[in-house]
Design a protein around this motif. Structure first.
Motif, PDB file in Angstrom:
ATOM      1  N   MET A   1     -40.783 -15.003 -10.836  1.00  0.00           N
ATOM      2  CA  MET A   1     -42.197 -15.126 -11.191  1.00  0.00           C
ATOM      3  C   MET A   1     -42.620 -16.640 -10.794  1.00  0.00           C
ATOM      4  O   MET A   1     -41.770 -17.683 -11.438  1.00  0.00           O
ATOM      5  CB  MET A   1     -42.624 -14.881 -12.677  1.00  0.00           C
ATOM      6  N   ASP A   2     -43.688 -16.920 -10.147  1.00  0.00           N
ATOM      7  CA  ASP A   2     -43.917 -18.547  -9.538  1.00  0.00           C
ATOM      8  C   ASP A   2     -44.672 -19.028 -10.896  1.00  0.00           C
ATOM      9  O   ASP A   2     -45.435 -18.286 -11.677  1.00  0.00           O
ATOM     10  CB  ASP A   2     -44.772 -18.520  -8.458  1.00  0.00           C
ATOM     11  N   TYR A   3     -45.044 -20.278 -10.513  1.00  0.00           N
ATOM     12  CA  TYR A   3     -45.667 -21.034 -11.902  1.00  0.00           C
ATOM     13  C   TYR A   3     -47.028 -20.461 -11.957  1.00  0.00           C
ATOM     14  O   TYR A   3     -47.581 -20.137 -13.108  1.00  0.00           O
ATOM     15  CB  TYR A   3     -46.024 -22.544 -11.093  1.00  0.00           C
ATOM     16  N   GLU A   4     -47.835 -20.256 -10.991  1.00  0.00           N
ATOM     17  CA  GLU A   4     -49.140 -19.570 -11.223  1.00  0.00           C
ATOM     18  C   GLU A   4     -49.430 -18.295 -11.835  1.00  0.00           C
ATOM     19  O   GLU A   4     -50.349 -18.073 -12.696  1.00  0.00           O
ATOM     20  CB  GLU A   4     -50.084 -19.405  -9.747  1.00  0.00           C
ATOM     21  N   ALA A   5     -48.204 -17.525 -11.569  1.00  0.00           N
ATOM     22  CA  ALA A   5     -48.134 -16.271 -12.348  1.00  0.00           C
ATOM     23  C   ALA A   5     -47.871 -16.264 -13.798  1.00  0.00           C
ATOM     24  O   ALA A   5     -48.482 -15.635 -14.626  1.00  0.00           O
ATOM     25  CB  ALA A   5     -47.092 -15.154 -11.713  1.00  0.00           C
ATOM     26  N   VAL A   6     -46.977 -17.348 -14.022  1.00  0.00           N
ATOM     27  CA  VAL A   6     -46.547 -17.438 -15.309  1.00  0.00           C
ATOM     28  C   VAL A   6     -47.915 -18.172 -16.081  1.00  0.00           C
ATOM     29  O   VAL A   6     -48.082 -17.572 -17.311  1.00  0.00           O
ATOM     30  CB  VAL A   6     -45.527 -18.373 -15.392  1.00  0.00           C
ATOM     31  N   LYS A   7     -48.534 -19.035 -15.568  1.00  0.00           N
ATOM     32  CA  LYS A   7     -49.766 -19.489 -15.754  1.00  0.00           C
ATOM     33  C   LYS A   7     -50.639 -18.516 -16.489  1.00  0.00           C
ATOM     34  O   LYS A   7     -51.325 -18.526 -17.518  1.00  0.00           O
ATOM     35  CB  LYS A   7     -50.336 -20.515 -15.064  1.00  0.00           C
ATOM     36  N   HIS A   8     -50.990 -17.587 -15.326  1.00  0.00           N
ATOM     37  CA  HIS A   8     -52.045 -16.631 -15.612  1.00  0.00           C
ATOM     38  C   HIS A   8     -51.432 -15.689 -16.876  1.00  0.00           C
ATOM     39  O   HIS A   8     -52.260 -15.253 -17.619  1.00  0.00           O
ATOM     40  CB  HIS A   8     -52.125 -15.666 -14.361  1.00  0.00           C
ATOM     41  N   VAL A   9     -50.022 -15.216 -17.007  1.00  0.00           N
ATOM     42  CA  VAL A   9     -49.679 -14.366 -18.066  1.00  0.00           C
ATOM     43  C   VAL A   9     -49.929 -15.076 -19.284  1.00  0.00           C
ATOM     44  O   VAL A   9     -50.464 -14.415 -20.326  1.00  0.00           O
ATOM     45  CB  VAL A   9     -48.075 -13.998 -17.785  1.00  0.00           C
ATOM     46  N   LEU A  10     -49.596 -16.404 -19.521  1.00  0.00           N
ATOM     47  CA  LEU A  10     -49.828 -17.205 -20.478  1.00  0.00           C
ATOM     48  C   LEU A  10     -51.164 -17.239 -20.946  1.00  0.00           C
ATOM     49  O   LEU A  10     -51.685 -16.987 -22.254  1.00  0.00           O
ATOM     50  CB  LEU A  10     -49.219 -18.446 -20.545  1.00  0.00           C
ATOM     51  N   GLN A  11     -52.056 -17.541 -19.999  1.00  0.00           N
ATOM     52  CA  GLN A  11     -53.549 -17.299 -20.264  1.00  0.00           C
ATOM     53  C   GLN A  11     -54.096 -15.989 -20.858  1.00  0.00           C
ATOM     54  O   GLN A  11     -54.881 -15.810 -22.090  1.00  0.00           O
ATOM     55  CB  GLN A  11     -54.513 -17.548 -18.946  1.00  0.00           C
ATOM     56  N   GLU A  12     -53.569 -14.935 -20.350  1.00  0.00           N
ATOM     57  CA  GLU A  12     -53.753 -13.619 -20.944  1.00  0.00           C
ATOM     58  C   GLU A  12     -53.242 -13.302 -22.295  1.00  0.00           C
ATOM     59  O   GLU A  12     -54.006 -12.596 -23.068  1.00  0.00           O
ATOM     60  CB  GLU A  12     -53.126 -12.537 -19.881  1.00  0.00           C
ATOM     61  N   ILE A  13     -52.015 -14.002 -22.588  1.00  0.00           N
ATOM     62  CA  ILE A  13     -51.480 -13.784 -23.873  1.00  0.00           C
ATOM     63  C   ILE A  13     -52.347 -14.413 -24.930  1.00  0.00           C
ATOM     64  O   ILE A  13     -52.577 -14.116 -26.043  1.00  0.00           O
ATOM     65  CB  ILE A  13     -49.938 -14.233 -24.132  1.00  0.00           C
ATOM     66  N   LYS A  14     -52.916 -15.839 -24.683  1.00  0.00           N
ATOM     67  CA  LYS A  14     -53.743 -16.501 -25.424  1.00  0.00           C
ATOM     68  C   LYS A  14     -54.865 -15.829 -25.807  1.00  0.00           C
ATOM     69  O   LYS A  14     -55.321 -15.853 -26.909  1.00  0.00           O
ATOM     70  CB  LYS A  14     -54.189 -17.657 -24.848  1.00  0.00           C
ATOM     71  N   LYS A  15     -55.367 -14.878 -24.996  1.00  0.00           N
ATOM     72  CA  LYS A  15     -56.587 -14.088 -25.244  1.00  0.00           C
ATOM     73  C   LYS A  15     -56.391 -12.934 -26.294  1.00  0.00           C
ATOM     74  O   LYS A  15     -57.306 -12.683 -26.880  1.00  0.00           O
ATOM     75  CB  LYS A  15     -57.157 -13.358 -23.811  1.00  0.00           C
ATOM     76  N   LEU A  16     -55.125 -12.680 -26.534  1.00  0.00           N
ATOM     77  CA  LEU A  16     -54.957 -11.704 -27.261  1.00  0.00           C
ATOM     78  C   LEU A  16     -54.601 -12.238 -28.896  1.00  0.00           C
ATOM     79  O   LEU A  16     -54.562 -11.531 -29.839  1.00  0.00           O
ATOM     80  CB  LEU A  16     -53.547 -10.949 -26.954  1.00  0.00           C
ATOM     81  N   VAL A  17     -54.454 -13.570 -29.038  1.00  0.00           N
ATOM     82  CA  VAL A  17     -54.244 -14.043 -30.288  1.00  0.00           C
ATOM     83  C   VAL A  17     -55.627 -14.855 -30.791  1.00  0.00           C
ATOM     84  O   VAL A  17     -56.287 -15.422 -30.126  1.00  0.00           O
ATOM     85  CB  VAL A  17     -53.132 -15.675 -30.007  1.00  0.00           C
ATOM     86  N   PRO A  18     -56.000 -14.236 -32.090  1.00  0.00           N
ATOM     87  CA  PRO A  18     -56.979 -14.464 -32.693  1.00  0.00           C
ATOM     88  C   PRO A  18     -57.570 -15.981 -32.429  1.00  0.00           C
ATOM     89  O   PRO A  18     -58.872 -16.408 -32.478  1.00  0.00           O
ATOM     90  CB  PRO A  18     -56.970 -14.254 -34.093  1.00  0.00           C
ATOM     91  N   ILE A  19     -56.681 -17.028 -32.667  1.00  0.00           N
ATOM     92  CA  ILE A  19     -56.869 -18.412 -32.539  1.00  0.00           C
ATOM     93  C   ILE A  19     -57.044 -19.113 -31.173  1.00  0.00           C
ATOM     94  O   ILE A  19     -57.182 -20.063 -31.099  1.00  0.00           O
ATOM     95  CB  ILE A  19     -56.085 -19.203 -33.399  1.00  0.00           C
ATOM     96  N   ARG A  20     -56.675 -18.365 -30.230  1.00  0.00           N
ATOM     97  CA  ARG A  20     -56.826 -18.415 -28.820  1.00  0.00           C
ATOM     98  C   ARG A  20     -55.827 -19.448 -28.188  1.00  0.00           C
ATOM     99  O   ARG A  20     -56.066 -20.282 -27.400  1.00  0.00           O
ATOM    100  CB  ARG A  20     -58.325 -18.595 -28.509  1.00  0.00           C
ATOM    101  N   ARG A  21     -54.677 -19.815 -28.633  1.00  0.00           N
ATOM    102  CA  ARG A  21     -53.765 -20.708 -28.529  1.00  0.00           C
ATOM    103  C   ARG A  21     -52.403 -20.044 -28.836  1.00  0.00           C
ATOM    104  O   ARG A  21     -52.228 -19.309 -29.566  1.00  0.00           O
ATOM    105  CB  ARG A  21     -53.969 -22.006 -28.826  1.00  0.00           C
TER     106      ARG A  21
END
Length: 59
Positions: A1-21
């Motif tokens: 998985m390249d850097y951009e893909a990892v960055k995208h996955v982390l952004q999607e995970i943040k959306k699932l966390v109520p405090i958004r981080r």
């Protein structure tokens, strides 16, 4: 998985966390220091949930 893909996955995970981080290690460190200190001497049978509110949406 390249850097951009990892960055995208982390952004999607943040959306699932109520405090958004994502959590930081310093939060766990501060909780551990608190529990090891005299400040927590009145705590008994308690839980400290350090998950950004995720457990509230899973119940």
């Amino acid at each position: 998985m390249d850097y951009e893909a990892v960055k995208h996955v982390l952004q999607e995970i943040k959306k699932l966390v109520p405090i958004r981080r994502l959590g930081k290690t310093i939060v766990i460190t501060k909780a551990a220091v608190f529990l090891a200190s005299d400040e927590s001497s009145f705590m008994l049978g308690s839980e400290m949930l350090l998950n950004g509110g995720v457990s509230n949406i899973l119940l």
